[in-house]
Motif scaffolding. Structure first.
Motif, PDB file in Angstrom:
ATOM      1  N   VAL A  99     -16.070  -3.882 -30.234  1.00 39.78           N
ATOM      2  CA  VAL A  99     -16.527  -3.714 -31.615  1.00 39.78           C
ATOM      3  C   VAL A  99     -17.723  -4.637 -31.827  1.00 39.78           C
ATOM      4  CG1 VAL A  99     -15.888  -3.793 -34.046  1.00 39.78           C
ATOM      5  CG2 VAL A  99     -14.150  -3.230 -32.324  1.00 39.78           C
ATOM      6  N   LEU A 100     -18.864  -4.039 -32.139  1.00 42.28           N
ATOM      7  CA  LEU A 100     -20.066  -4.824 -32.372  1.00 42.28           C
ATOM      8  C   LEU A 100     -20.033  -5.453 -33.759  1.00 42.28           C
ATOM      9  CD1 LEU A 100     -22.738  -2.441 -30.820  1.00 42.28           C
ATOM     10  CD2 LEU A 100     -21.625  -4.420 -29.779  1.00 42.28           C
ATOM     11  N   TRP A 101     -20.946  -6.370 -34.014  1.00 47.01           N
ATOM     12  CA  TRP A 101     -20.973  -7.150 -35.249  1.00 47.01           C
ATOM     13  C   TRP A 101     -21.171  -6.300 -36.495  1.00 47.01           C
ATOM     14  CZ3 TRP A 101     -24.085  -7.411 -31.073  1.00 47.01           C
ATOM     15  CH2 TRP A 101     -25.373  -6.882 -31.192  1.00 47.01           C
ATOM     16  N   ASN A 102     -21.667  -5.067 -36.350  1.00 43.39           N
ATOM     17  CA  ASN A 102     -21.848  -4.204 -37.522  1.00 43.39           C
ATOM     18  C   ASN A 102     -20.689  -3.216 -37.681  1.00 43.39           C
ATOM     19  OD1 ASN A 102     -22.389  -2.533 -35.360  1.00 43.39           O
ATOM     20  ND2 ASN A 102     -24.122  -1.537 -36.334  1.00 43.39           N
ATOM     21  N   GLY A 103     -19.657  -3.339 -36.826  1.00 40.04           N
ATOM     22  CA  GLY A 103     -18.479  -2.485 -36.940  1.00 40.04           C
ATOM     23  C   GLY A 103     -18.464  -1.289 -36.009  1.00 40.04           C
ATOM     24  N   GLU A 104     -19.563  -1.001 -35.312  1.00 37.38           N
ATOM     25  CA  GLU A 104     -19.587   0.119 -34.372  1.00 37.38           C
ATOM     26  C   GLU A 104     -18.662  -0.179 -33.203  1.00 37.38           C
ATOM     27  OE1 GLU A 104     -23.371   1.960 -33.318  1.00 37.38           O
ATOM     28  OE2 GLU A 104     -24.274   0.661 -34.862  1.00 37.38           O
ATOM     29  N   THR A 105     -17.917   0.846 -32.767  1.00 41.44           N
ATOM     30  CA  THR A 105     -16.946   0.676 -31.688  1.00 41.44           C
ATOM     31  C   THR A 105     -17.369   1.471 -30.469  1.00 41.44           C
ATOM     32  OG1 THR A 105     -15.195   0.393 -33.312  1.00 41.44           O
ATOM     33  CG2 THR A 105     -14.514   0.904 -31.075  1.00 41.44           C
ATOM     34  N   GLU A 143     -14.067 -12.484 -30.717  1.00 41.97           N
ATOM     35  CA  GLU A 143     -12.673 -12.560 -31.138  1.00 41.97           C
ATOM     36  C   GLU A 143     -11.927 -11.426 -30.458  1.00 41.97           C
ATOM     37  OE1 GLU A 143     -12.834 -12.266 -35.369  1.00 41.97           O
ATOM     38  OE2 GLU A 143     -13.768 -14.225 -35.595  1.00 41.97           O
ATOM     39  N   VAL A 144     -10.681 -11.657 -30.125  1.00 41.06           N
ATOM     40  CA  VAL A 144      -9.863 -10.643 -29.476  1.00 41.06           C
ATOM     41  C   VAL A 144      -8.750 -10.253 -30.430  1.00 41.06           C
ATOM     42  CG1 VAL A 144      -8.354 -10.117 -27.524  1.00 41.06           C
ATOM     43  CG2 VAL A 144     -10.386 -11.529 -27.187  1.00 41.06           C
ATOM     44  N   GLU A 145      -8.712  -8.980 -30.767  1.00 40.02           N
ATOM     45  CA  GLU A 145      -7.643  -8.436 -31.604  1.00 40.02           C
ATOM     46  C   GLU A 145      -6.603  -7.861 -30.653  1.00 40.02           C
ATOM     47  OE1 GLU A 145      -7.056  -4.830 -34.785  1.00 40.02           O
ATOM     48  OE2 GLU A 145      -9.059  -5.659 -34.496  1.00 40.02           O
ATOM     49  N   GLY A 146      -5.422  -8.406 -30.682  1.00 37.52           N
ATOM     50  CA  GLY A 146      -4.386  -8.064 -29.725  1.00 37.52           C
ATOM     51  C   GLY A 146      -4.120  -9.265 -28.840  1.00 37.52           C
ATOM     52  N   GLU A 147      -3.385  -9.042 -27.794  1.00 39.80           N
ATOM     53  CA  GLU A 147      -3.039 -10.134 -26.881  1.00 39.80           C
ATOM     54  C   GLU A 147      -4.154 -10.345 -25.857  1.00 39.80           C
ATOM     55  OE1 GLU A 147      -0.383 -12.115 -27.062  1.00 39.80           O
ATOM     56  OE2 GLU A 147       0.205 -11.057 -28.886  1.00 39.80           O
ATOM     57  N   LEU A 148      -4.535 -11.589 -25.672  1.00 40.95           N
ATOM     58  CA  LEU A 148      -5.565 -11.931 -24.697  1.00 40.95           C
ATOM     59  C   LEU A 148      -5.122 -11.536 -23.290  1.00 40.95           C
ATOM     60  CD1 LEU A 148      -8.321 -13.234 -24.224  1.00 40.95           C
ATOM     61  CD2 LEU A 148      -7.174 -15.439 -24.078  1.00 40.95           C
ATOM     62  N   VAL A 149      -3.852 -11.690 -23.001  1.00 46.38           N
ATOM     63  CA  VAL A 149      -3.312 -11.317 -21.688  1.00 46.38           C
ATOM     64  C   VAL A 149      -3.463  -9.814 -21.460  1.00 46.38           C
ATOM     65  CG1 VAL A 149      -1.215 -11.223 -20.296  1.00 46.38           C
ATOM     66  CG2 VAL A 149      -1.722 -13.252 -21.640  1.00 46.38           C
ATOM     67  N   HIS A 152     -14.086  -8.119 -30.475  1.00 44.68           N
ATOM     68  CA  HIS A 152     -15.086  -8.159 -31.543  1.00 44.68           C
ATOM     69  C   HIS A 152     -16.206  -9.094 -31.101  1.00 44.68           C
ATOM     70  CE1 HIS A 152     -12.681  -6.073 -34.622  1.00 44.68           C
ATOM     71  NE2 HIS A 152     -11.664  -6.578 -33.947  1.00 44.68           N
ATOM     72  N   ILE A 153     -17.381  -8.524 -30.882  1.00 43.39           N
ATOM     73  CA  ILE A 153     -18.555  -9.295 -30.504  1.00 43.39           C
ATOM     74  C   ILE A 153     -19.333  -9.544 -31.789  1.00 43.39           C
ATOM     75  CG2 ILE A 153     -20.648  -9.362 -29.121  1.00 43.39           C
ATOM     76  CD1 ILE A 153     -19.239  -7.458 -27.161  1.00 43.39           C
ATOM     77  N   ASN A 154     -19.413 -10.794 -32.204  1.00 43.92           N
ATOM     78  CA  ASN A 154     -19.944 -11.132 -33.515  1.00 43.92           C
ATOM     79  C   ASN A 154     -21.432 -11.433 -33.550  1.00 43.92           C
ATOM     80  OD1 ASN A 154     -17.377 -10.849 -34.597  1.00 43.92           O
ATOM     81  ND2 ASN A 154     -16.854 -12.959 -34.143  1.00 43.92           N
TER      82      ASN A 154
END
Length: 120
Positions: free
Chosen positions: A47-53, A93-99, A65-67
Motif C-alpha cells: 500500500v503506497l502512501w496515497n492509498g494505492e494498493t 508499517e506492517v498490517e498483520g503479523e510480521l512473521v 504500508h509504505i509511507n
C-alpha cells in the motif's frame, strides 16, 4: 504525562508516522510493481502512501504500508537493509503479523540467484 499513540493491534510498527500527502507518480507505481515482481509476487499487498494498493488485494497474508517515496526507493535499492531501516523509523508499517509477511516473502522468492558467477 508521556504522549501515547493509538495504533490498532493488527498494525506492527515501531514508530507511528503520519501518512505522506504527496501523490504517487507513475514511476512510484512502476517501482512498487517491480519490487513485487522481484519478490516473486508474494501473497501480500503493498500500500503506497496515497492509498494505492499493489499485489494481492483479495486475501493478503499481510499489508505493507509504505509511507514515503524515500522508503520505496530504499526497498528497491537494498530490500533487506531498506526494510529494516524504514520499519524502525516508521516509514513502513506492517498490517498483520510480521512473521506472516516474512514467511510469504520467503516462500515466493525465486530459487535461482539474481546474479550468476561468471564461467571461467
Amino acid at each position: 504525562m508521556p504522549q501515547t499513540h493509538n495504533i490498532p493491534k493488527n498494525v506492527v510498527s515501531s514508530v507511528p508516522s503520519a501518512r505522506a500527502k504527496s501523490r504517487a507518480t507513475y514511476f512510484d507505481r512502476w517501482l512498487a510493481r517491480r519490487l513485487f515482481q522481484a519478490l516473486g509476487q508474494p501473497a501480500v499487498a503493498i500500500v503506497l502512501w496515497n492509498g494505492e494498493t499493489i499485489g494481492d488485494t483479495e486475501h493478503p497474508q499481510a499489508r505493507v504500508h509504505i509511507n514515503s517515496r524515500r522508503a520505496l526507493v530504499r526497498l528497491v535499492v537494498h530490500p533487506s537493509l531498506g526494510f529494516g531501516d524504514a520499519f524502525s523509523t516508521g516509514q513502513i508499517e506492517v498490517e498483520g503479523e510480521l512473521v506472516d509477511l516474512c514467511d510469504a516473502v520467503e516462500r515466493s522468492l525465486p530459487k535461482k540467484p539474481f546474479f550468476r558467477k561468471p564461467k571461467r
